[in-house]
Enzyme design. Structure first.
Site, PDB file in Angstrom:
ATOM      1  N   TYR A 180      28.340 -15.597 -18.637  1.00  0.00           N
ATOM      2  CA  TYR A 180      27.134 -14.869 -19.056  1.00  0.00           C
ATOM      3  C   TYR A 180      27.505 -13.723 -19.999  1.00  0.00           C
ATOM      4  CZ  TYR A 180      22.875 -12.052 -18.779  1.00  0.00           C
ATOM      5  OH  TYR A 180      21.749 -11.333 -19.098  1.00  0.00           O
ATOM      6  N   THR A 210      13.740  -8.943 -12.040  1.00  0.00           N
ATOM      7  CA  THR A 210      13.229 -10.286 -12.359  1.00  0.00           C
ATOM      8  C   THR A 210      13.965 -11.294 -11.481  1.00  0.00           C
ATOM      9  OG1 THR A 210      14.912 -10.782 -14.018  1.00  0.00           O
ATOM     10  CG2 THR A 210      12.929  -9.642 -14.799  1.00  0.00           C
ATOM     11  N   ASN A 228      14.293 -14.725 -26.207  1.00  0.00           N
ATOM     12  CA  ASN A 228      14.396 -14.120 -24.870  1.00  0.00           C
ATOM     13  C   ASN A 228      14.985 -15.067 -23.824  1.00  0.00           C
ATOM     14  OD1 ASN A 228      13.284 -12.150 -22.623  1.00  0.00           O
ATOM     15  ND2 ASN A 228      12.516 -14.198 -22.129  1.00  0.00           N
ATOM     16  N   ASP A 241      11.876 -26.117 -25.150  1.00  0.00           N
ATOM     17  CA  ASP A 241      13.158 -26.023 -24.451  1.00  0.00           C
ATOM     18  C   ASP A 241      14.207 -25.794 -25.525  1.00  0.00           C
ATOM     19  OD1 ASP A 241      15.642 -26.493 -23.273  1.00  0.00           O
ATOM     20  OD2 ASP A 241      14.877 -28.053 -21.937  1.00  0.00           O
ATOM     21  N   LYS A 260      26.643 -13.270 -24.149  1.00  0.00           N
ATOM     22  CA  LYS A 260      25.872 -12.170 -24.748  1.00  0.00           C
ATOM     23  C   LYS A 260      26.695 -11.462 -25.833  1.00  0.00           C
ATOM     24  CE  LYS A 260      22.107 -12.734 -22.276  1.00  0.00           C
ATOM     25  NZ  LYS A 260      20.872 -13.267 -22.896  1.00  0.00           N
TER      26      LYS A 260
HETATM   27  N1  LIG Z   1      16.771  -8.995 -15.883  1.00  0.00           N
HETATM   28  C1  LIG Z   1      17.749  -8.228 -16.347  1.00  0.00           C
HETATM   29  O1  LIG Z   1      18.161  -7.227 -15.700  1.00  0.00           O
HETATM   30  C2  LIG Z   1      18.384  -8.529 -17.668  1.00  0.00           C
HETATM   31  C3  LIG Z   1      19.394  -7.655 -18.126  1.00  0.00           C
HETATM   32  C4  LIG Z   1      19.982  -7.916 -19.355  1.00  0.00           C
HETATM   33  C5  LIG Z   1      19.554  -8.992 -20.114  1.00  0.00           C
HETATM   34  N2  LIG Z   1      18.576  -9.833 -19.640  1.00  0.00           N
HETATM   35  C6  LIG Z   1      18.160 -10.967 -20.486  1.00  0.00           C
HETATM   36  O2  LIG Z   1      16.755 -10.937 -20.638  1.00  0.00           O
HETATM   37  C7  LIG Z   1      16.262 -12.275 -20.856  1.00  0.00           C
HETATM   38  C8  LIG Z   1      15.135 -12.580 -19.884  1.00  0.00           C
HETATM   39  O3  LIG Z   1      15.657 -12.450 -18.571  1.00  0.00           O
HETATM   40  P1  LIG Z   1      14.761 -12.376 -17.249  1.00  0.00           P
HETATM   41  O4  LIG Z   1      15.415 -11.386 -16.382  1.00  0.00           O
HETATM   42  O5  LIG Z   1      13.333 -12.239 -17.576  1.00  0.00           O
HETATM   43  O6  LIG Z   1      15.078 -13.826 -16.645  1.00  0.00           O
HETATM   44  P2  LIG Z   1      14.223 -14.857 -15.755  1.00  0.00           P
HETATM   45  O7  LIG Z   1      13.187 -14.141 -14.990  1.00  0.00           O
HETATM   46  O8  LIG Z   1      15.249 -15.679 -15.058  1.00  0.00           O
HETATM   47  O9  LIG Z   1      13.477 -15.744 -16.866  1.00  0.00           O
HETATM   48  C9  LIG Z   1      14.209 -16.559 -17.740  1.00  0.00           C
HETATM   49  C10 LIG Z   1      13.263 -17.317 -18.634  1.00  0.00           C
HETATM   50  O10 LIG Z   1      14.059 -18.152 -19.504  1.00  0.00           O
HETATM   51  C11 LIG Z   1      13.519 -19.459 -19.453  1.00  0.00           C
HETATM   52  N3  LIG Z   1      14.500 -20.474 -19.817  1.00  0.00           N
HETATM   53  C12 LIG Z   1      15.661 -20.778 -19.213  1.00  0.00           C
HETATM   54  N4  LIG Z   1      16.262 -21.802 -19.845  1.00  0.00           N
HETATM   55  C13 LIG Z   1      15.456 -22.146 -20.878  1.00  0.00           C
HETATM   56  C14 LIG Z   1      15.506 -23.125 -21.883  1.00  0.00           C
HETATM   57  N5  LIG Z   1      16.515 -24.014 -21.970  1.00  0.00           N
HETATM   58  N6  LIG Z   1      14.516 -23.182 -22.814  1.00  0.00           N
HETATM   59  C15 LIG Z   1      13.477 -22.321 -22.750  1.00  0.00           C
HETATM   60  N7  LIG Z   1      13.353 -21.390 -21.792  1.00  0.00           N
HETATM   61  C16 LIG Z   1      14.337 -21.302 -20.876  1.00  0.00           C
HETATM   62  C17 LIG Z   1      12.993 -19.606 -18.033  1.00  0.00           C
HETATM   63  O11 LIG Z   1      12.089 -20.692 -17.967  1.00  0.00           O
HETATM   64  P3  LIG Z   1      11.704 -21.451 -16.574  1.00  0.00           P
HETATM   65  O12 LIG Z   1      10.593 -20.631 -15.973  1.00  0.00           O
HETATM   66  O13 LIG Z   1      11.284 -22.810 -17.029  1.00  0.00           O
HETATM   67  O14 LIG Z   1      12.954 -21.481 -15.737  1.00  0.00           O
HETATM   68  C18 LIG Z   1      12.345 -18.257 -17.842  1.00  0.00           C
HETATM   69  O15 LIG Z   1      11.068 -18.232 -18.449  1.00  0.00           O
HETATM   70  C19 LIG Z   1      17.483 -13.206 -20.682  1.00  0.00           C
HETATM   71  O16 LIG Z   1      18.013 -13.536 -21.951  1.00  0.00           O
HETATM   72  C20 LIG Z   1      18.470 -12.336 -19.907  1.00  0.00           C
HETATM   73  O17 LIG Z   1      19.805 -12.719 -20.130  1.00  0.00           O
HETATM   74  C21 LIG Z   1      17.992  -9.634 -18.427  1.00  0.00           C
END
Ligand SMILES: NC(=O)c1ccc[n+]([C@@H]2O[C@H](COP(=O)([O-])OP(=O)(O)OC[C@H]3O[C@@H](n4cnc5c(N)ncnc54)[C@H](OP(=O)(O)O)[C@@H]3O)[C@@H](O)[C@H]2O)c1
Length: 249
Positions: free
Chosen positions: A168, A203, A89, A62, A172
């Protein structure tokens, strides 16, 4: 570098882009630590990838918990003695767009920064001694195009009016600024540090009701992280990327 496989760690890898990043790094032959704040979820996800024959290992982490960070760093040191690739990530988005740019609570700002910025810096600091033991350390910070200040200032940009989730977006921007600082600090240490936009990816982060919104499937959403994680010595440092494209700060 010696001939043993590279060792990578991906934070927030229990689902979404992180999980897919683990899969693609492992498919490239990298021994990859799948980190999750919930140990059981991390083990379950790792077992599925191991069943596909991939070199994946679960680790509890975490990024907002100092004890968890210290334990993960100790585990990696004991098991592997070094780390070659860190993909930061893990990320959250908590803003309520209905509340607008000025209306988000300070609690929302603090909680968002705790994971997206302070957690990212904390795990990086804890793992830097192990990255220094790598012959070619790589750090990939998963940011977003929404962190681009120049795009936010440009009326022609499609994110110009996308200011309803400021905690958010600003978190970033902070990740991008930290990337520039850390890349400079590590420029003579052989450790390359870059920040990336994964694309608009289907996601849980983009869930509306039961639907995951986005333009990309996770397989494509993980490509930029994986590309920057695997750059060779001629690769960039201190950059901001989406796939091969250099993004404006
Ligand atoms: N999806 C997009 O379109 C998009 C666009 C730009 C940037 N991003 C960035 O890409 C990255 C991944 O996003 P995603 O879309 O895959 O998000 P997601 O599906 O919501 O997954 C987020 C992940 O982060 C974990 N997490 C949250 N808080 C945490 C903590 N305190 N310690 C460790 N792990 C933690 C979650 O764990 P749990 O399963 O335990 O909740 C989950 O595995 C993020 O940094 C996001 O800001 C995403």
């Amino acid at each position: 570098m010696n001939s043993s496989p590279r060792i990578a760690l991906v934070t927030g890898a229990t689902r979404g882009i992180g999980l897919e990043t683990v899969r693609q790094l492992a498919e490239a032959g990298v021994h990859t630590l799948l980190a999750g704040r919930n140990r059981d979820k991390a083990v379950e996800a790792a077992l599925k990838l191991q069943a596909d024959g991939l070199p994946v290992e679960a680790i509890a982490l975490d990024v907002t918990d100092a004890t968890s960070i210290a334990e993960a760093a100790k585990t990696i040191e004991d098991r592997h003695g070094r780390l070659d690739i860190l993909v930061n990530n893990a990320g959250i988005g908590l803003d309520d767009a209905q509340l607008g740019t000025a209306g988000q609570s300070l609690d929302t700002w603090r909680t968002t920064f705790e994971t997206n910025v302070f957690g990212l810096i904390a795990i990086t600091q804890a793992l830097l001694p192990l990255l220094h033991k790598s012959a070619a350390g790589r750090i990939v910070n998963v940011s977003s195009l929404l962190g681009s200040l120049s795009q936010h200032q440009d009326p022609a940009s499609f994110i110009y009016d996308f200011k309803g989730i400021p905690a958010y977006n600003v978190s970033k921007s902070a990740v991008n600024a930290w990337t520039v600082h850390l890349a400079h600090a590590l420029k003579d240490a052989g450790i390359k540090v870059n920040t990336i936009h994964p694309g608009y990816v289907r996601t849980d982060m983009n869930k509306a009701g039961d639907e995951q919104k986005g333009e990309l499937e996770v397989a494509d959403g993980a490509r930029t992280s994986v590309r920057l994680a695997l750059i060779d010595d001629a690769g960039p440092t201190g950059g901001y990327f989406y796939l091969d494209e250099v993004l404006p700060w």
